[in-house]
Design an enzyme around this catalytic site. Sequence first.
Site, mmCIF file in Angstrom:
data_model
loop_
_atom_site.group_PDB
_atom_site.id
_atom_site.type_symbol
_atom_site.label_atom_id
_atom_site.label_comp_id
_atom_site.label_asym_id
_atom_site.label_seq_id
_atom_site.Cartn_x
_atom_site.Cartn_y
_atom_site.Cartn_z
ATOM 1 N N LYS A 261 0.813 -1.218 0.000
ATOM 2 C CA LYS A 261 0.000 0.000 0.000
ATOM 3 C C LYS A 261 0.848 1.272 0.000
ATOM 4 C CE LYS A 261 -4.051 -1.943 2.355
ATOM 5 N NZ LYS A 261 -5.009 -1.743 3.466
ATOM 6 N N ASP B 8 -9.698 2.994 2.762
ATOM 7 C CA ASP B 8 -9.710 2.379 4.092
ATOM 8 C C ASP B 8 -10.303 3.310 5.149
ATOM 9 O OD1 ASP B 8 -8.661 -0.121 3.450
ATOM 10 O OD2 ASP B 8 -6.579 0.536 3.701
#
Length: 301
Positions: free
Chosen positions: A72, A108
């Site tokens: 990520k 997220d």
Amino acid sequence: MHINGHTRPTAVIGWPVAQSLSPAMHNAAYADLGLNWVCLPLAVPDQRALLAFTEAARRLPFVGFNVTMPHKQAMAELCDEVATLAQMAGAVNTVHCEDGRLIGYNTDGRGLLEALADEADFNPAGTSVAVVGAGGASGAAVTAFILAKAGRLALINRDVDRAERLLERVENRLHGMEVTTHSLDASAAAAVRDADLVVNATPVGMGIEDPSPIPIEWLRPGQVVFDMVYRPGTTTLVREAARIGASAYSGLSMLVAQGALAIDIWAGADRGQFRAPRDIMRSAAEVEMAAWHVPDGAGAP
């Protein structure tokens, strides 16, 4: 699912990725929405493979892809454009492929807020929050609580310097929110105990024998405890927090929400007002997770 010459791929990339719930969730949503797309789990073990995949994604008819551990943070450096929330988080978990360009997002944080609202009926505005961890997941959580206008934030990590670097990345966007950093030792106990919401943003809990990422005695009845870790059964943190009277939740609802938000991004431009079916995605994830055959209280194999 009928795959033909017009089917466009999406993917979840990471290492390991074999047991990702994303393909089951996404493919169920695509079928419900009538999208001729297919989600594939693609193992990307290292930086070299990540570079190769991103170059391929520019040239092949990918709609987009999701990014999971450990890529990520690296993905944020490989995109042609990175949305503001992803810049603040220092991590990209969703990429939209547009005419050979890679546009990076982080869903997220918004997924966490959606999960807290839906599962715990919790609005962080004006509240006190403690976040454990200082990696990409923690960055997403911190940006979420800035977005939600939390009143106070305690950032707790074994390496307090890493927590302070995360804070430096977002300090010009705090808008008056009080933030403190703490090492993961007894000095953090009061910050955790005083919090209305405690979030585990570390991977501790994914393993079968993993303990709680923080001592349970730091928690108190009446708190909301959210563990970003998801797996069959319950993590030690969720189980023990519930035992002492806290309202405790696993990360499955966040996983569903962040995946649904990715679909919203990929398809929204073409379909106007658009919302991926969270209920269908959660059902598909639960069916897939049940197939892991792991008893309650244990981790995924």
